[in-house]
Design an enzyme around this catalytic site. Sequence first.
Site, PDB file in Angstrom:
ATOM      1  N   ASP A  43       0.845  -1.200   0.000  1.00 20.40           N
ATOM      2  CA  ASP A  43       0.000   0.000   0.000  1.00 20.40           C
ATOM      3  C   ASP A  43       0.878   1.247   0.000  1.00 20.40           C
ATOM      4  O   ASP A  43       1.656   1.458   0.927  1.00 20.40           O
ATOM      5  CB  ASP A  43      -0.904   0.005   1.239  1.00 20.40           C
ATOM      6  N   TYR A  48       3.291   9.997   0.785  1.00 23.42           N
ATOM      7  CA  TYR A  48       4.228   9.396   1.746  1.00 23.42           C
ATOM      8  C   TYR A  48       5.685   9.726   1.385  1.00 23.42           C
ATOM      9  O   TYR A  48       6.591   9.497   2.187  1.00 23.42           O
ATOM     10  CB  TYR A  48       4.046   7.874   1.837  1.00 23.42           C
ATOM     11  N   HIS A 110      -7.295   9.901  -2.020  1.00 17.47           N
ATOM     12  CA  HIS A 110      -6.763   9.753  -0.657  1.00 17.47           C
ATOM     13  C   HIS A 110      -7.693  10.334   0.412  1.00 17.47           C
ATOM     14  O   HIS A 110      -7.883   9.746   1.478  1.00 17.47           O
ATOM     15  CB  HIS A 110      -5.376  10.418  -0.589  1.00 17.47           C
TER      16      HIS A 110
END
Length: 315
Positions: A43, A48, A110
């Site tokens: 994932d 990130y 997201h």
Amino acid sequence: MKFYTLQNKQKLPAIGLGTWKSDTGKVGEAVLEAIKAGYRHIDCASVYGNEAEIGTALQTAFKEGLVKREDLWITSKLWNNAHESDKVIPALKQTLKDLQLDYLDLYLIHWPVAFKADVGFASKAEEFLTPEEAPIIETWKKMEEAYNNGLVKSIGVSNFSMKKLKDLLVDATHAPQVNQVELHPLLHQEELLEFCSNNSIILTGYSPLGSSDRSQEMKKDNEPNLLENEVIVSIAKKHNCSPAQVLLSWHLSRGTAVIPKSTNPRRIKENLESYQISLTEEDLQKIKTLDKGYRYVDAKFFEVPNGPYKNIYDE
Ligand code: A2P
């Protein structure tokens, strides 16, 4: 390994490696360790900041013959600053470039929150786009385009409440296959789970272990420690396994996928092995009593003075 079959017949491996908070310099090795341990689901998300290193690790895995591309499930997520129609496909292409892939297995919106294109993380009202300026259905139409043209095999959302899913379903041509939300014994989200199963949407749980490695500013004082919860610890003792394995096995018992993050080889392996633990009806009843609707990720960081987003989770 357990898989969930999505509406479009794609098979989602129930346990995936989470990479939120996995530092660069460590995440590549973690991905390789995970693949060697038997993980087939990773994932990711552009926000990130570690997709390029993951891409290099994936190339290593393919070259060394550890796994074939078609046997891996790679998820990524569209960041909030790319919700505008002309930004969605370029953002997806950047993620594909970073991950060195020509398609994703799953691409998620997201958050149901939009930022202006040049903003990394909005902290003032003027850095957001309102839902009127960036309607989620317009973003979704671009996700559908990516699905139709084969850049992604499945599409979905993340952090969507039941209300937001219902609104999206009204005008969507393709329903989301997955909704990724926070889930653990302190936050069961039963109503959302029931709605999603009735609509053939798989829930994936993030922060399954309580995400204690979040940055200090994201944490509240006196946060509960899931891994030390006495009910969880007592069930772990009974099964001769770790508290983390009880927390992860609980997801499988409910039909939700789960993405524990670790960069530690021993814990990466331990987490995958949780599929071997079968919680009893009595264990599940005890865990039921722990539900407090408690969120580690309360999304208050999107609620700025005079900003367009309030009560993100509609609760
Ligand atoms: P580490 O990466 O050093 O293993 P979440 O998945 O809820 O975001 O939680 C991630 C946090 O839980 C990280 O601090 C991670 O540390 C830790 N963690 C991951 N797996 C385990 C485990 N099996 N036992 C204890 N802590 C774990």
